[in-house]
Design an enzyme around this catalytic site. Sequence first.
Site, short mmCIF file in Angstrom:
data_model
loop_
_atom_site.label_atom_id
_atom_site.label_comp_id
_atom_site.label_asym_id
_atom_site.label_seq_id
_atom_site.Cartn_x
_atom_site.Cartn_y
_atom_site.Cartn_z
N CYS A 1 -5.94 12.23 11.63
CA CYS A 1 -6.70 10.97 11.67
C CYS A 1 -6.57 10.43 13.09
CB CYS A 1 -6.12 9.98 10.65
SG CYS A 1 -4.48 9.43 11.10
N ARG B 1 -5.80 10.81 3.12
CA ARG B 1 -4.66 11.65 3.44
C ARG B 1 -3.61 11.60 2.36
NH1 ARG B 1 -2.36 13.83 6.81
NH2 ARG B 1 -0.41 12.87 6.24
N ARG C 1 -1.10 14.56 12.06
CA ARG C 1 -0.60 14.38 10.69
C ARG C 1 -0.36 15.73 9.99
NH1 ARG C 1 -1.87 9.10 9.31
NH2 ARG C 1 -0.08 9.16 7.92
N PRO C 2 0.43 16.62 10.59
CA PRO C 2 0.71 17.91 9.94
C PRO C 2 1.45 17.73 8.62
CG PRO C 2 2.22 17.55 11.75
CD PRO C 2 1.21 16.45 11.82
N ILE C 3 1.49 18.79 7.81
CA ILE C 3 2.23 18.70 6.54
C ILE C 3 3.25 19.84 6.43
CG2 ILE C 3 0.37 17.50 5.30
CD1 ILE C 3 -0.34 20.24 4.03
N ASP C 4 3.66 20.37 7.58
CA ASP C 4 4.62 21.49 7.56
C ASP C 4 5.93 21.10 6.86
OD1 ASP C 4 4.73 19.80 9.95
OD2 ASP C 4 6.48 21.00 10.48
N LEU C 5 6.36 19.86 7.02
CA LEU C 5 7.63 19.45 6.39
C LEU C 5 7.47 19.36 4.86
CD1 LEU C 5 8.72 16.72 8.97
CD2 LEU C 5 9.68 19.02 8.71
N ARG D 1 -8.78 -0.61 4.39
CA ARG D 1 -7.95 0.44 3.78
C ARG D 1 -6.58 -0.10 3.40
NH1 ARG D 1 -6.53 4.80 7.37
NH2 ARG D 1 -5.26 5.25 5.52
N ASP E 1 4.07 1.00 11.97
CA ASP E 1 2.89 0.31 11.43
C ASP E 1 2.79 -1.13 11.90
OD1 ASP E 1 3.01 2.00 8.19
OD2 ASP E 1 2.35 2.63 10.17
N LYS F 1 0.85 -1.21 0.00
CA LYS F 1 0.00 0.00 0.00
C LYS F 1 0.88 1.26 0.00
CE LYS F 1 -1.82 1.72 4.00
NZ LYS F 1 -1.57 3.15 4.19
N ASN F 2 1.91 1.28 0.87
CA ASN F 2 2.68 2.51 1.04
C ASN F 2 3.74 2.73 -0.03
OD1 ASN F 2 1.04 3.01 3.16
ND2 ASN F 2 2.53 2.50 4.75
C1 EPZ Z 1 3.77 7.18 5.98
O1 EPZ Z 1 2.95 8.20 6.51
C2 EPZ Z 1 2.88 5.94 5.90
N1 EPZ Z 1 1.76 6.19 5.00
C3 EPZ Z 1 2.36 5.58 7.29
O2 EPZ Z 1 1.60 4.38 7.18
C4 EPZ Z 1 3.58 5.31 8.19
O3 EPZ Z 1 3.13 5.04 9.50
C5 EPZ Z 1 4.49 6.55 8.21
O4 EPZ Z 1 4.88 6.89 6.85
C6 EPZ Z 1 5.76 6.31 9.01
O5 EPZ Z 1 6.45 5.21 8.49
C7 EPZ Z 1 1.97 6.12 3.67
O6 EPZ Z 1 3.07 5.90 3.20
C8 EPZ Z 1 0.75 6.31 2.80
P1 EPZ Z 1 5.66 10.68 8.12
P2 EPZ Z 1 3.49 9.74 6.54
O7 EPZ Z 1 5.51 11.91 7.30
O8 EPZ Z 1 4.22 10.03 5.29
C9 EPZ Z 1 5.28 13.94 11.52
C10 EPZ Z 1 -0.21 2.92 7.57
O9 EPZ Z 1 -0.76 2.43 8.57
N2 EPZ Z 1 5.19 14.90 10.40
O10 EPZ Z 1 6.95 9.95 8.10
O11 EPZ Z 1 2.35 10.60 6.91
C11 EPZ Z 1 4.00 13.12 11.64
O12 EPZ Z 1 3.03 13.83 12.39
C12 EPZ Z 1 0.22 4.38 7.58
O13 EPZ Z 1 0.04 2.30 6.51
C13 EPZ Z 1 5.26 16.25 10.67
O14 EPZ Z 1 5.40 16.66 11.83
O15 EPZ Z 1 4.52 9.65 7.75
C14 EPZ Z 1 4.46 11.88 12.34
O16 EPZ Z 1 4.52 12.13 13.75
C15 EPZ Z 1 -0.03 5.06 8.91
N3 EPZ Z 1 5.18 17.15 9.65
C16 EPZ Z 1 5.88 11.68 11.82
O17 EPZ Z 1 6.27 12.94 11.25
C17 EPZ Z 1 5.04 16.73 8.34
O18 EPZ Z 1 5.00 17.60 7.43
C18 EPZ Z 1 5.96 10.60 10.73
O19 EPZ Z 1 5.23 11.05 9.63
C19 EPZ Z 1 4.96 15.34 8.08
C20 EPZ Z 1 5.04 14.44 9.12
#
Ligand code: EPZ
Length: 418
Positions: free
Chosen positions: A116, A92, A121-125, A397, A305, A22-23
């Site tokens: 969620c 998302r 799940r912020p997107i600031d990065l 999902r 995960d 999926k990811n």
């Molecule tokens: C991906 O989510 C995966 N989803 C998630 O899988 C997985 O848990 C996660 O990576 C970590 O491995 C997909 O690939 C579709 P992150 P993503 O950005 O990209 C913080 C599942 O069950 N953050 O690495 O959203 C965030 O809040 C799902 O299959 C910011 O602060 O993960 C979190 O605490 C769940 N600002 C941490 O980073 C940002 O702009 C990890 O998030 C982005 C993230």
Amino acid sequence: MEAFLVEGGARLEGTLRVDGAKNAVLPILAAAILTEDAVTLEDVPRITDAMHMAEILTILGCRVEQQGKSMMVRSGGLHGWEMPDRLSKQIRSSIFLLGPILARFRKATVTYPGGCEIGLRPIDLHLRGLRSLGVKVSESGGMIYCDGAHMRSGDVYFDYPSVGATENVMMAAALLDGVTAIHNAAREPEIVDLQNFINAMGGDVRGAGSQMIEIRGVKQLRGVRYTPMADRIVAGTLLAAAAITGGEVELTNAPAGDMVAVLSKLREMGCCIHEEPERLHIRAPERLGAFAQLQTQPHPGFPTDMQVQMMALLSVAQGTGVILENVFENRFTHAGDLNRMGARILCSGRTAVVQGVEQLYGARVTARDLRGGAALVLAGLRAQGLTQVDQAHLVDRGYDHLETQLAFLGAKIRRIDI
Ligand code: EPZ
């Protein structure tokens, strides 16, 4: 609404093939719009997140055809750079389209995807990474407006190795003249798969899997037929199902090389695991031993995960263990329901202390998120009596009919309407 009905006690045995990840599929579907040629993906799991992503691409003007596990995307008709509000919230992962839409149109409008169950799940990065490429980003009324008229390659530094933000910048930079370097990049295997996909289309991305990724922009990308990597989390979940039932299972097409942390923890609990490059064989003891501690980290650390599934295993193990969830702020949502089944779990912030018990007892419980729902199903496989896990759609999902896969291995589980 649908639920899973599980009768505990069956020992899982047999062989099962693991589908595409999926990811990996979700960012690759987004990257498919970097070319107007036809892109065909094989081995796409029939999961609702992939169907929703296909729906978003269709609404944006792409032609998406699905035959079995093959999905073809033609983005010649892509007309939109504005993401439909409803769909941004529904899935998302639509945020992954930000980078490729900017690469195509040099502008994009998306809604804040929102949080969620497992976190804000912020997107600031994501936004900071795009700003580093010269994208002008403004936000108002829950909408994000991106102006990429003056986008250019350059250096991007992430305070945290975000998977999605790394993928967004890789896609945004794929057609940008010059070299873009991502520092402190996420190192997940799915990032490597996205690199391989972009390069299969004629791109020039190097370093994925390390903390520094270099993207040399090319003029054009071409269509390709591509098979995404296998799903290491589904594979881990199936191994966990074998482990919690004292079973013996073989997985084919399993990405063993990407599962070192999970295999290590299962071995620490007493499982015998034989691994070959794409094949895993697990034989579990009648009762698992507790691991002392488990900490979730960005790859190659233990994957968040799989944390929830390991909590289910720990809840019936011999001994006590501690789980630290370092990645998401609210990923113990299922602990309350496990306790209702007889588990002894004490949660405080991002720490859970789990004292293994001899026996869990069936109960009616509710999935609150994708992996938490899978963990409750695993607990039901071991519990005495019947367990009903409501909100099965949340598990759909990320799992292609988990009940069918588990039943194939001998579990007494079926889907019911409630
Ligand atoms: C991906 O989510 C995966 N989803 C998630 O899988 C997985 O848990 C996660 O990576 C970590 O491995 C997909 O690939 C579709 P992150 P993503 O950005 O990209 C913080 C599942 O069950 N953050 O690495 O959203 C965030 O809040 C799902 O299959 C910011 O602060 O993960 C979190 O605490 C769940 N600002 C941490 O980073 C940002 O702009 C990890 O998030 C982005 C993230």
